[in-house]
Design an enzyme around this catalytic site. Structure first.
Site, PDB file in Angstrom:
ATOM      1  N   ASP A 123      46.135  34.308  42.799  1.00  0.00           N
ATOM      2  CA  ASP A 123      47.255  35.047  43.375  1.00  0.00           C
ATOM      3  C   ASP A 123      48.180  34.185  44.215  1.00  0.00           C
ATOM      4  O   ASP A 123      49.259  34.625  44.601  1.00  0.00           O
ATOM      5  CB  ASP A 123      46.700  36.143  44.298  1.00  0.00           C
TER       6      ASP A 123
HETATM    7  C1  BGC Z   1      44.821  36.322  49.087  1.00  0.00           C
HETATM    8  C2  BGC Z   1      44.306  36.556  47.700  1.00  0.00           C
HETATM    9  C3  BGC Z   1      44.474  37.993  47.346  1.00  0.00           C
HETATM   10  C4  BGC Z   1      45.919  38.413  47.534  1.00  0.00           C
HETATM   11  C5  BGC Z   1      46.201  39.844  47.157  1.00  0.00           C
HETATM   12  C6  BGC Z   1      46.219  36.853  49.240  1.00  0.00           C
HETATM   13  O1  BGC Z   1      46.602  36.745  50.575  1.00  0.00           O
HETATM   14  O2  BGC Z   1      44.773  34.958  49.394  1.00  0.00           O
HETATM   15  O3  BGC Z   1      42.942  36.171  47.617  1.00  0.00           O
HETATM   16  O4  BGC Z   1      44.085  38.217  46.016  1.00  0.00           O
HETATM   17  O5  BGC Z   1      46.302  38.185  48.859  1.00  0.00           O
HETATM   18  O6  BGC Z   1      45.782  40.733  48.085  1.00  0.00           O
HETATM   19  C1  NOJ Z   2      41.375  38.124  45.253  1.00  0.00           C
HETATM   20  C2  NOJ Z   2      41.942  39.097  44.295  1.00  0.00           C
HETATM   21  O1  NOJ Z   2      41.312  40.350  44.480  1.00  0.00           O
HETATM   22  C3  NOJ Z   2      41.766  38.631  42.866  1.00  0.00           C
HETATM   23  O2  NOJ Z   2      42.408  39.518  42.000  1.00  0.00           O
HETATM   24  C4  NOJ Z   2      42.301  37.229  42.711  1.00  0.00           C
HETATM   25  O3  NOJ Z   2      42.066  36.829  41.395  1.00  0.00           O
HETATM   26  C5  NOJ Z   2      41.656  36.288  43.685  1.00  0.00           C
HETATM   27  N1  NOJ Z   2      41.842  36.784  45.027  1.00  0.00           N
HETATM   28  C6  NOJ Z   2      42.171  34.866  43.589  1.00  0.00           C
HETATM   29  O4  NOJ Z   2      43.455  34.738  44.104  1.00  0.00           O
END
Ligand code: BGC
Ligand code: NOJ
Length: 811
Positions: free
Chosen positions: A483
């Site tokens: 993400d």
């Molecule tokens: C986090 C991710 C997460 C995303 C969506 C980001 O701040 O680093 O791990 O999936 O937010 O909530």
């Molecule tokens: C947490 C999110 O829930 C997931 O969808 C994502 O793939 C990982 N973070 C990595 O960014």
């Protein structure tokens, strides 16, 4: 250092001190009513939706962090103490918190009085039962007061935490014998209320927080508890609570069992009232009648035990490794069910007020629970399909209450559509129910747009095919699995959220990770087309050919433009520059494409796969797991996005992001390297980390999302336990690749890949209607014997009606 131990017999983790490094929690509930419960009884409860139907209040960022819910105060002469240690925090002579499957038990004692408090959410009842048993272990009579307290949340957790000008005026309660009702907003649009009851006569009660606590006191020293006198308060606005006072006289050796029930009731509009301002209490009374006696409670606990036995009984292992046994048989599967129930909503790291169901999260979670609850998985797949848009892209999230795509977050995460193929294919391999492909699901939840699931899957694959960049690799969109790779975002505004910041969709930035997904799941889609043309609303043979060809082409593109020499590249950014290359100053290597490309079979024959996994081992693997990237980014670069917003070694910027460790482990099994594969498995599997719980800090019985990486000052420290895709992938890895019991469209494939230390293992797997008892051992004559007959290859074809099957596997 450890803070407790695994009780494998009872399938419990026993915490021996209240002072764990972080709240160590358990989840109660498996249907509609859920509670979080920490090792000191903290947490909160909600009905279905942690934001909109919050029953009890949780104070965010409070200290200590796990306050709230199920507070009990025992006044025994001079002594005042709490059976779960909090909220009074008086030193106890004995303390144990036993987290089990859907229940938690506190065992404590002080001054010759022992307490056992059992908390659980029964099957088929929207409530939490707290069964408190007190035993007088002295030879003198004891006069004891038991005081309970629960602080109501005024339903919408977010409003409750911020809109005080309103909430301080709306609170309403009703008192009826030993049942204290919370009916805020019931007089207007709500048709639900909550209640807290005890199966004893009261000698006092309170429903107003200030009256109960006193103006200057907190939950650890309520004035009314210190003074041994409830106020009989009736809340009008402000902050309603529910507190009972029960007096007990206990003779030497005598025990008393009290049953507290925190419940929820919903009524049809026309049946809401008994009289003006008097709520209809029938549903509450009916529910309470089920938990009046200790026999009833014992039966409900037995039913709960049977529920979990049924679910977990579908896969189990007996090996010489206790840690493996307890991960596989209990904790990993249990966590998979927790992610099924809660997705990413409510933990001590997820506030319960934030995101709905993540599309990719839910698809991947399904891989870990499909064998336990296949019918519920089926519904989940159709729900997910219905938030796909007509062009094959998907909403990134949907709301569990409405099942509609979340427009605030939108879509354009270009990996999302492919995960739908992953989960549908895994469901069909598990159940054989290919007819699901013909089930209609709408696009964008719009009635009238229904198309068979098969068509949804076709559009998923076609979406990627239609969104390729300059190197023939898939465009990344907002981001892919990672993400925080937001190449099209360019955010310089600190008030913008990277996930939603307005950005260009981008025709340049490409993802090698999505390319690997496309190869893997494109082939799986093609296989479904070949096998089940009868369910296809399109020319299945043509589609199969199309995506087989496309997958082969994509493989060529990856080897041509996604290979860096020693490992796979991660991506190309919006300027066409390489990401995850030895040419980069930072972020030279990323883990995700290494695991996924090998899983997709890329470079297996030509040697790139082996090289990539060796590079992972050399540059990313540490004692605490394998890091996401190296070297971590030291500055924030708007061309990359959120990834550089994290300090080095944390989260996506180089922590051990546990979710992707199983991918490299699976990849190692595919290259036939059991020692490497098992190493990747065990380094992050919680039970194997128990001995350094002081470093890892999160629960030793639950996977966490991240572990501070090799470049972090707090290397080895875990965060965000419980609600992570790690649970599902770790289970896929250990059950299907290490233990090697793998459902396929042809039958149950048996291909264990275990280190030499495992001389023999026994596995029980219920697959479709057959129970397979599988013995794996080492020997000369490698092969698989089924019910005494040696078979060709290692796939046991599914036979309808076969109840049991004995399998012997020589490896
Ligand atoms: C986090 C991710 C997460 C995303 C969506 C980001 O701040 O680093 O791990 O999936 O937010 O909530
Ligand atoms: C947490 C999110 O829930 C997931 O969808 C994502 O793939 C990982 N973070 C990595 O960014």
């Amino acid at each position: 250092m450890k803070y407790g131990f695994f009780d494998d017999q009872r399938k419990e983790y026993v915490i021996e001190t209240p002072a764990t490094p972080l709240p160590w929690i358990n989840y109660l509930g498996s249907e509609d009513f859920f509670s979080i419960i920490s090792q000191t009884g903290g947490g909160y409860s909600f009905y279905r939706d942690a934001k909109l139907r919050r029953l009890t209040r949780y104070r965010y960022n409070s200290v200590p962090s796990d306050t709230g819910s199920r507070m009990y105060y025992i006044a025994d002469g001079e002594a005042l103490w709490s059976p779960a240690f909090a909220p009074l925090r008086a030193p106890l002579e004995r303390f144990a918190c036993r987290h089990g499957l859907g229940y938690t038990v506190f065992e404590s004692a002080k001054n010759g009085l022992s307490a056992q408090l059992t908390c659980f959410v029964p099957i088929g009842a929207p409530c939490e039962v707290n069964h408190l048993v007190l035993t007088n272990q002295t030879d003198a009579v004891k006069e004891i007061d038991v005081v309970s307290a629960a602080e109501w949340c005024l339903w919408n957790a977010q409003e409750d935490a911020q809109n005080f000008q309103r909430t301080y005026n709306t609170g309403e309660v009703e008192i009826d014998g030993s049942t204290l009702y919370h009916k805020t907003e019931y007089r207007e649009r709500r048709n639900h209320y909550a209640f807290f009851a005890v199966n004893r006569e009261l000698t006092g009660f309170d429903t107003d927080r200030e009256a109960f606590l006193g103006r200057m006191n907190g939950w650890d020293s309520p004035q009314s508890v210190l003074e041994r006198k409830s106020r009989g308060s009736v809340a009008h606005g402000w902050t309603p609570i529910a507190s009972h006072r029960v007096h007990l006289t206990l003779k030497p050796g005598e025990r008393a069992g009290l049953i507290f029930v925190l419940g929820y009731a919903e009524l049809p509009q026309e049946e809401k009232w008994e009289a003006l301002d008097v709520i209809n209490k029938e549903p509450a009374k009916k529910l309470l009648s089920r938990f009046q006696s200790e026999e009833q409670v014992a039966l409900a606990l037995e039913e709960l035990a049977r529920y979990w036995e049924r679910l977990l009984g579908r896969f189990s292992v007996v090996s010489g490794d206790d840690k493996l046994n307890r991960m596989v048989n209990v904790w990993n599967q249990y966590q998979c069910m927790v992610t099924f129930n809660l997705s990413r909503s409510a933990s001590f790291f997820e506030s319960g007020m934030g995101r709905g169901m993540g599309f990719r999260d839910s698809c991947q979670d399904l891989l870990g629970f499909v064998h336990m609850v296949p019918e519920r998985a089926r519904q989940r797949i159709l729900d997910l399909a219905s938030v796909q848009l007509e062009d094959g892209s998907c909403y990134h999230q949907y709301q569990p209450l409405t099942k509609k795509g979340n427009a605030d977050v939108g879509g354009d995460f270009n990996d999302d559509p492919l995960w739908l193929i992953a989960c549908a294919a895994s469901y069909i391999r598990e159940t054989g129910d290919a007819a699901i492909l013909a089930e209609p699901a709408p696009f964008n939840s719009a009635p009238g747009t229904e198309a068979p699931l098969f068509e949804h899957l076709r559009r998923s694959a076609a979406f990627t095919a239609g969104h390729l960049g300059p190197h023939g690799l898939p465009l990344i969109g907002r981001a892919d699995w990672n993400d925080c790779l937001n190449f099209n975002c360019f955010s310089t505004d600190p008030d913008e959220n990277f996930q939603t910041a307005s950005n260009t969709v981008g025709e340049v930035a490409e993802s090698v990770f999505i390319a690997a997904m496309y190869i893997l799941y494109g082939k799986q889609f093609a296989e479904l087309c070949r096998r089940f043309p009868e369910y296809a609303p399109f020319d299945a043979a043509e589609q199969a050919r199309r995506f087989e060809t496309a997958a082969a082409e994509m493989e060529r593109s990856v080897l041509a433009s996604g290979w860096d020499g020693e490992w796979f590249l991660r991506a190309y950014d919006a300027f066409g520059d390489k990401i995850g290359s030895s040419e980069c100053a930072e972020g030279k290597i990323f883990i995700e494409p290494q695991g996924f490309c090998v899983m997709a079979g890329v470079g297996v024959k030509t040697g790139e796969a082996r090289k990539a996994l060796d590079s992972v081992m050399r540059l990313l693997t540490t004692k605490y797991g394998t890091c996401l990237l190296w070297p971590a980014y030291s500055v924030y670069d708007k061309r990359l996005g959120e990834i550089g917003s994290y300090p080095r070694g944390y989260k996506e910027n180089g922590s051990v992001f546990c979710h992707n460790n199983p991918w490299v482990s699976i990849a190692e099994t595919m290259l036939g390297n059991p020692e490497n594969a098992f190493g990747h498995y065990a380094r992050i599997a919680p039970a194997y980390t128990e001995d350094f719980s002081d470093i890892r800090r999160v629960e030793p019985y639950a996977y966490c999302q991240t572990i501070a990486g090799q470049e972090a000052p707090t290397q080895g420290e875990g965060k965000n336990s419980w609600l992570t895709g790690t649970a599902a992938w770790a289970f896929v890895n250990v059950s299907q690749y290490l233990l090697g019991v793998r459902p396929t469209l042809d039958g149950l494939e048996i291909a264990p890949c275990l280190p030499a230390a495992f001389q023999s293992v026994e596995i029980t797997r219920v697959w479709r209607d057959t129970k397979y008892s599988i013995t794996v051992f080492r020997g000369e004559e490698i092969g698989v014997t089924v019910d005494g007959q040696k078979i060709e290859g290692n796939i046991i074809p599914h036979k309808k009606g076969r109840k049991e099957c004995e399998v012997r596997v020589v490896i």
